[in-house]
Write a protein that holds these residues in place. Structure first.
Motif, PDB file in Angstrom:
ATOM      1  N   LEU A  42       0.958   6.931   4.143  1.00 26.61           N
ATOM      2  CA  LEU A  42       0.430   7.035   5.500  1.00 26.61           C
ATOM      3  C   LEU A  42      -0.404   5.798   5.853  1.00 26.61           C
ATOM      4  O   LEU A  42      -0.256   5.230   6.944  1.00 26.61           O
ATOM      5  CB  LEU A  42      -0.407   8.306   5.654  1.00 26.61           C
ATOM      6  N   LEU A  43      -1.260   5.372   4.935  1.00 27.41           N
ATOM      7  CA  LEU A  43      -2.048   4.170   5.178  1.00 27.41           C
ATOM      8  C   LEU A  43      -1.142   2.946   5.269  1.00 27.41           C
ATOM      9  O   LEU A  43      -1.358   2.056   6.111  1.00 27.41           O
ATOM     10  CB  LEU A  43      -3.078   3.985   4.063  1.00 27.41           C
ATOM     11  N   GLY A  44      -0.138   2.885   4.403  1.00 30.14           N
ATOM     12  CA  GLY A  44       0.805   1.781   4.485  1.00 30.14           C
ATOM     13  C   GLY A  44       1.509   1.731   5.830  1.00 30.14           C
ATOM     14  O   GLY A  44       1.719   0.656   6.401  1.00 30.14           O
ATOM     15  N   VAL A  70       0.836  -1.206   0.000  1.00 30.08           N
ATOM     16  CA  VAL A  70       0.000   0.000   0.000  1.00 30.08           C
ATOM     17  C   VAL A  70       0.868   1.252   0.000  1.00 30.08           C
ATOM     18  O   VAL A  70       0.603   2.221  -0.729  1.00 30.08           O
ATOM     19  CB  VAL A  70      -0.948  -0.010   1.217  1.00 30.08           C
ATOM     20  N   GLY A  71       1.935   1.247   0.804  1.00 31.23           N
ATOM     21  CA  GLY A  71       2.827   2.403   0.835  1.00 31.23           C
ATOM     22  C   GLY A  71       3.534   2.629  -0.482  1.00 31.23           C
ATOM     23  O   GLY A  71       3.675   3.767  -0.940  1.00 31.23           O
ATOM     24  N   ARG A  80       5.026   9.579   9.131  1.00 31.16           N
ATOM     25  CA  ARG A  80       4.678   8.192   8.828  1.00 31.16           C
ATOM     26  C   ARG A  80       5.174   7.250   9.914  1.00 31.16           C
ATOM     27  O   ARG A  80       4.482   6.302  10.303  1.00 31.16           O
ATOM     28  CB  ARG A  80       5.258   7.798   7.466  1.00 31.16           C
ATOM     29  N   ARG A 117       2.432   1.874  -3.354  1.00 35.73           N
ATOM     30  CA  ARG A 117       1.455   2.268  -4.370  1.00 35.73           C
ATOM     31  C   ARG A 117       1.028   3.730  -4.242  1.00 35.73           C
ATOM     32  O   ARG A 117       0.129   4.171  -4.952  1.00 35.73           O
ATOM     33  CB  ARG A 117       0.226   1.368  -4.276  1.00 35.73           C
ATOM     34  N   GLY A 118       1.651   4.465  -3.367  1.00 34.98           N
ATOM     35  CA  GLY A 118       1.364   5.892  -3.281  1.00 34.98           C
ATOM     36  C   GLY A 118       0.497   6.305  -2.119  1.00 34.98           C
ATOM     37  O   GLY A 118       0.038   7.455  -2.064  1.00 34.98           O
ATOM     38  N   ARG A 119       0.272   5.417  -1.161  1.00 35.02           N
ATOM     39  CA  ARG A 119      -0.488   5.764   0.037  1.00 35.02           C
ATOM     40  C   ARG A 119       0.375   5.465   1.262  1.00 35.02           C
ATOM     41  O   ARG A 119       0.112   4.545   2.044  1.00 35.02           O
ATOM     42  CB  ARG A 119      -1.802   4.991   0.082  1.00 35.02           C
TER      43      ARG A 119
END
Length: 393
Positions: A179-181, A172-173, A213, A175-177
């Motif tokens: 903070l969520l990663g 997820v990180g 992060r 792939r451009g996200r």
């Protein structure tokens, strides 16, 4: 994937027969784990540590002798984070043999799922490669040698969830996200605090706000434990005071601690070591080695030496194989499995077995040395301190 002028170079793509086999790699990996695990469970045998999941879930679901928030104060031997306990709680409502078998099937399913996420992570981290599915498939088959024991013999879906959740966070990180990663990394670590070094990988995601992060990952790791700590002040003393005896086949036995309760300094030092070596890997551009070093630090200072520890290490080695800059093939994965499996079964000397558990950390540091040297030369050269354009995080 070919190297000009090298007779050992791989073809540009796998041959048709191999590509046909790889189309079924998820099912084959699941069977490689599920079949030996279910054979182990044949006849209704309940895997070893499933009782701890049942005990923890009973308390969390209000069926225990204490309030849910008193779980870890009353049962510090339940060394399982709240998130894995809640995720597996429905299975504990079934008869133990049935719940254990389903937990085993869950663990088996998490290996091919993790390998698939690794393939996608490799595409975002290093770009497309026609050989990557073959790398994850062969590496996954070697990982299955230890992974099936995680489910069938010991019943540790918590360790499997930590591994899968950590890879999901990296994907997820990447792939451009970021903070969520980072949050997903933290939630994965909350399941088994020995994985604390993985939190540092939040710094390897692209983009700014790196320290935000890292804080998000740390907060996500602590959040599931907060209700227990805040509502029952006895939780932290109970967890920190829980002691197991040091095995004579563990690395700590080399310090003369065999058969003694593990000293209180071990866990803090273990956590600091994991954070330190992963931070070093990220700093020199080798975040791909971060998961391997995080688990290796755990093995180096673990008071016991259960076989299921190796399942996490082998998949962490596969992460490094999939994400490394050059070459193809799960060579670190294969080497890790062969060394740990052969030495553990062929050597009967417990001190040798304890020293063997130091090898993964030593190997991880050795693999870092060329990048440490290159980064030191960069920092000490005139105008140094700036990474070259396109350097991987």
């Amino acid at each position: 994937m070919t190297t000009s002028g090298s007779r050992w170079a791989l073809p540009a793509a796998p041959p048709p027969a191999l590509r046909a086999l790889l189309r079924h790699r998820a099912v084959l990996l699941w069977l490689a784990v599920a079949v030996p695990a279910l054979v182990c469970l044949w006849g209704g045998w309940v895997p070893g540590d499933w009782v701890f999941f049942s005990q923890g879930a009973d308390v969390l679901l209000g069926r225990g002798e204490v309030a849910p928030w008193q779980l870890y104060a009353a049962h510090p031997d339940v060394q399982i984070g709240p998130v894995p306990l809640l995720l597996t709680a429905p299975l504990t409502l079934l008869p133990p043999a049935v719940g254990g078998v389903l937990a085993c099937a869950l663990v088996a399913a998490l290996l091919p799922l993790t390998c698939r996420w690794l393939e996608l992570l490799g595409e975002h981290w290093r770009g497309p490669s026609p050989w990557r599915p073959a790398t994850t498939f062969v590496g996954g088959l070697f990982a299955a040698i230890w992974w099936w024991r995680l489910g069938g013999e010991f019943a540790h879906p918590d360790d499997a969830l930590v591994v899968a959740g950590g890879v999901a966070g990296l994907l997820v990180g990447a792939r451009g996200r970021p903070l969520l990663g980072s949050v997903l990394l933290g939630l994965a670590v909350s399941g088994k605090p020995w994985a604390v070094g993985v939190l540092v990988l939040a710094l390897a995601f692209p983009g700014r706000a790196r320290w935000r992060r890292l804080l998000a990952a740390g907060a996500a790791a602590l959040a599931p434990w907060a209700p227990f700590v805040l509502l029952d002040p006895a939780t932290l003393p109970a967890l920190s005071g829980y002691r197991v005896a040091v095995w004579s086949s563990a690395p700590l036995a080399l310090l003369g601690l065999a058969e003694e309760p593990v000293p209180g300094w071990v866990r803090p030092v273990q956590f600091l070591l994991a954070l330190g070596v992963v931070a070093l890997a990220v700093a020199v551009g080798r975040a791909d080695l971060g998961p391997f070093l995080a688990v290796a630090a755990r093995l180096a200072l673990e008071p016991q030496a259960w076989d299921y520890y190796f399942a996490s290490l082998v998949v962490a080695a596969l992460v490094a194989d999939v994400l490394r800059r050059r070459a193809a093939g799960p060579w670190l994965t294969i080497g890790t499995v062969l060394v740990l499996y052969d030495v553990r079964w062929l050597v009967d000397d417990r001190s040798v077995m304890g020293a063997m558990l130091l090898l993964p950390l030593l190997a991880g540091v050795v693999l870092l040395l060329p990048d440490i040297g290159a980064r030191l030369r960069l920092w000490t050269s005139p105008g140094g301190g700036r990474a070259p354009a396109g350097a991987a995080a």
